[in-house]
Design a protein around this motif. Structure first.
Motif, PDB file in Angstrom:
ATOM      1  N   ASP A  13       2.473  20.721  16.486  1.00 61.14           N
ATOM      2  CA  ASP A  13       1.175  20.822  15.817  1.00 61.14           C
ATOM      3  C   ASP A  13       1.289  20.959  14.301  1.00 61.14           C
ATOM      4  N   ASP A  56       7.788  21.331  21.001  1.00 57.37           N
ATOM      5  CA  ASP A  56       7.774  22.623  20.327  1.00 57.37           C
ATOM      6  C   ASP A  56       7.293  23.699  21.294  1.00 57.37           C
ATOM      7  N   MET A  58       5.944  26.639  20.330  1.00 53.70           N
ATOM      8  CA  MET A  58       4.711  27.214  19.800  1.00 53.70           C
ATOM      9  C   MET A  58       3.666  26.137  19.553  1.00 53.70           C
TER      10      MET A  58
HETATM   11 CA    CA Z   1       4.274  24.585  16.440  1.00 55.64          CA
END
Ligand code: CA
Length: 233
Positions: A13, A56, A58
């Motif tokens: 993100d 990823d 997170m």
């Molecule tokens: Ca991330």
């Protein structure tokens, strides 16, 4: 040849990291697909299958761990490289336990990332059939690297799609493969693709490689199932 490009899906993100990853991978010759969260990744995966996913941990919403677990439960087997944070050593173990192939700790260098990706792809390419360069079927030699079938004195040129189809079937030799799997993995559900498209290609391939195309010995139809490449030693 753009046909042979491997596709890497980036699930991340953070815009600056997306930019770096995309740039690095494309310079290296990979095709990239970006998904900013797990939901978008799942949506894309309905129609496309990457050769590798960089995931990823997170992410907004569903975490990378959750997505990894879900993908494996869905029997999606492409390799997954997890991006983990430096201060979370436990993440590495968790990711690997959930079915990731490897992890890399942020921040990482471009060289290390590429080395990891290459190593994973090398390890996993067998299941995708890329290592198969040549098949001997009866008196026919299917030279996949050079996209040609040779029998006796004759030569038949294979299209790139036919080569991809043969590699896919050869990697699963003597096992049934459904039309749906072929559509998904070889055609990647490109528009205007139907099961009829698959049948037409199989039929053309038979004319190139079978001694008697109307009575196929190697590229056989399994009624109600799909196709199978029979390789008898
Ligand atoms: Ca991330």
């Amino acid at each position: 040849m753009s046909f042979n490009k491997q596709t890497i899906m980036i699930v991340e993100d953070e815009p600056s990291l997306i930019f770096t990853l995309r740039d690095t991978l494309e310079i290296e010759g990979y095709r990239t697909i970006v998904a900013e969260d797990a939901g978008k990744a799942l949506e894309i995966l309905k129609t496309r299958t990457p050769d590798l996913m960089i995931l990823d941990v997170m992410l907004p919403g569903k975490s990378g761990f959750e997505l990894c677990k879900e993908l494996r439960e869905m029997k999606l087997t492409f390799p997954i490289l997890m991006l983990t944070a430096k201060d979370q050593e436990a993440d590495k173990v968790t990711g690997l336990n959930l079915g990731a192939d490897d992890y890399i700790t942020k921040p990482f260098g471009v060289k290390e990332l590429l080395a990891r990706i290459k190593a994973i792809l090398r390890r996993t390419e067998n299941q995708y059939g890329r290592h198969i360069s040549r098949l001997h079927l009866g008196d026919a030699i299917l030279d996949l690297d050079n996209a040609v079938v040779r029998r006796n004195e004759s030569e038949n040129v294979l299209t790139t799609r036919e080569v991809e189809l043969l590699r896919y079937l050869a990697a699963r030799a003597n096992k049934p493969v459904s039309r749906k799997a072929l559509l998904q993995e070889v055609w990647r559900y490109e528009h205007s693709t139907t099961t009829r498209t698959v049948d037409v290609h199989i039929s053309k391939l038979r004319f190139k490689m079978e001694p008697k195309p109307e009575e196929p010995r190697y590229l056989v139809t399994l009624h109600g199932v799909g196709y199978m490449l029979k390789i008898t030693p």
